[in-house]
Design a protein around this motif. Sequence first.
Motif, short mmCIF file in Angstrom:
data_model
loop_
_atom_site.label_atom_id
_atom_site.label_comp_id
_atom_site.label_asym_id
_atom_site.label_seq_id
_atom_site.Cartn_x
_atom_site.Cartn_y
_atom_site.Cartn_z
N UNK A 19 0.85 -1.31 -0.03
CA UNK A 19 0.12 0.18 -0.27
C UNK A 19 0.94 1.19 0.09
N UNK A 20 0.66 2.13 -0.95
CA UNK A 20 1.44 3.45 -0.91
C UNK A 20 0.30 4.58 -0.95
N UNK A 21 1.08 5.58 -0.28
CA UNK A 21 0.17 6.85 -0.50
C UNK A 21 1.05 7.99 -1.02
N UNK A 36 -5.25 15.30 2.65
CA UNK A 36 -5.63 14.79 1.23
C UNK A 36 -4.67 13.75 0.69
N UNK A 37 -4.94 12.56 0.07
CA UNK A 37 -4.10 11.78 -0.30
C UNK A 37 -4.70 10.79 -1.42
N UNK A 78 -10.60 13.10 5.79
CA UNK A 78 -10.78 11.69 6.00
C UNK A 78 -9.23 11.18 5.96
N UNK A 79 -8.34 11.83 5.22
CA UNK A 79 -7.00 11.71 5.30
C UNK A 79 -6.24 11.91 6.64
N UNK A 80 -6.61 12.79 7.39
CA UNK A 80 -6.16 13.04 8.61
C UNK A 80 -6.61 11.68 9.55
N UNK A 81 -8.04 11.50 9.61
CA UNK A 81 -8.39 10.34 10.15
C UNK A 81 -7.77 9.23 10.00
N UNK A 107 -3.85 20.43 -3.87
CA UNK A 107 -4.91 19.91 -4.36
C UNK A 107 -4.57 18.77 -5.39
N UNK A 108 -5.31 17.53 -5.15
CA UNK A 108 -5.11 16.34 -5.79
C UNK A 108 -5.90 16.46 -7.16
N UNK A 109 -5.30 16.03 -8.38
CA UNK A 109 -5.78 16.14 -9.54
C UNK A 109 -6.46 14.80 -9.89
N UNK A 110 -7.58 14.76 -9.66
CA UNK A 110 -8.32 13.38 -9.58
C UNK A 110 -8.38 12.88 -11.31
#
Length: 384
Positions: free
Chosen positions: A180-182, A225-226, A216-219, A189-192
């Motif tokens: 698993x990689x993040x 954001x990731x 969510x990323x922090x949780x 910002x992420x470019x979805x």
Amino acid sequence: MTTAVSLSAEAIADRVRDAQTRGARLRIAGAGTWLDAGRPVGSSEELSLAAHTGITEYTPGDLTLTARAGTTLREIRDAVSPHGQWLALDPFGSDEGTLGATIATASAGPLATRFGTPRDLALGLEFVSGRGATVRGGGRVVKNVAGFDLTRLLTGSWGTLGVITEATVRLHARPEADVTLAVSPSDDRIDVGGVRAALKRWPFVPLACEVVNDSLGRELGLGGEAVVFRLGGNSESVAEQRRAIAELAGGPAREVDPSVWRSLRAADDDATLVLRVSRAPAEVSAAWADATALTAPFASARVSASPARGIVRCATQAVGASIEQYASTLAGLRSRIVAERAPVHLWNAPPLARAADPLQSRIRDAFDPQRILNPGILGERAVS
Ligand SMILES: Cc1cc2nc3c(=O)[nH]c(=O)nc-3n(C[C@H](O)[C@H](O)[C@@H](O)COP(=O)(O)OP(=O)(O)OC[C@H]3O[C@@H](n4cnc5c(N)ncnc54)[C@H](O)[C@@H]3O)c2cc1C
């Protein structure tokens, strides 16, 4: 009244016929972990399949398994993992959910990026229709395609066409390497859309790829954001996949604990409202941009996207007036919104309202003319 059925499909059929005779309606349940999803069901009687468990056939060489509907995903995982296999279904929620409910609700999680949804993995079903008839569709081995469409029809019908009593599913060999990689955005910002384009370009498909918003990323312990990738295959293939991701990220991605997937699937356990935003997959970038912008004022709103599947999920723990504000804000999205879970009073509010579908009604007339099973869960009126 709750009855956990431990006998046979025939006992379940008897129970449905008995309800028919009495003019009663049945609320179907598996392990009961997700009964608050879907519209409120108009029934006081529960037909629980929690005790209808057990793997009835498993031939590792065929990569197929048949189990009674109340068998949990954990039981299946424990039975097949010693053979280096898995059932690649990881719906949100817990592994204590049952096979029957996962198929009935067509619940899918991050692994759907590589392996598809229950419609792709359910090969055959046995079910009891609302007429009290026991029906078998599909097969027990991959090459048997007779009745396949019946299996697909029942999958995702939320118990409204039949009580699933047994299912045959396709298994996969567990990948030799599972990493698993993040990747965190280098700017803000992420470019979805860029992630989706890369997924289409790469000659491999990751096991999973999810984009998570800041809260969510922090949780999840990712710092914000990731994009989270799950890579599988032999070690050379995984090394190759890592290189492709490093290229996308402009530098090596960090390896994170695989428990992040478990945490992601459990993150909505306390959510009061979960909405799924569906657009054409090519428009996932716009759906993500809209959803993250609209939910920004709600501090704890969790937003995640499956770029390969074009799905964006928005969940919140809001209560009281702020939940209504959240729902109506999101209703402004130029896309189709499906509520997965919502408090009772919101189901009849315009943002979640859904027009009755005449084709759906006709199909139900054929399978459950008296609307005995899960009446009201899809928004239709119960027949009196
Ligand atoms: C907190 C939480 C959040 C979740 N969020 C999502 C999500 O966002 N997206 C998603 O896709 N999935 C989600 N799920 C899905 C869930 O993991 C699966 O649907 C399933 O594993 C639940 O299993 P269960 O046996 O507890 O189902 P139950 O809660 O017992 O039943 C769920 C539904 O399936 C019907 N049902 C159960 N058994 C049968 C049967 N044998 N035949 C016909 N109908 C049946 C029930 O009537 C009910 O409507 C979530 C689960 C939880 C606990």
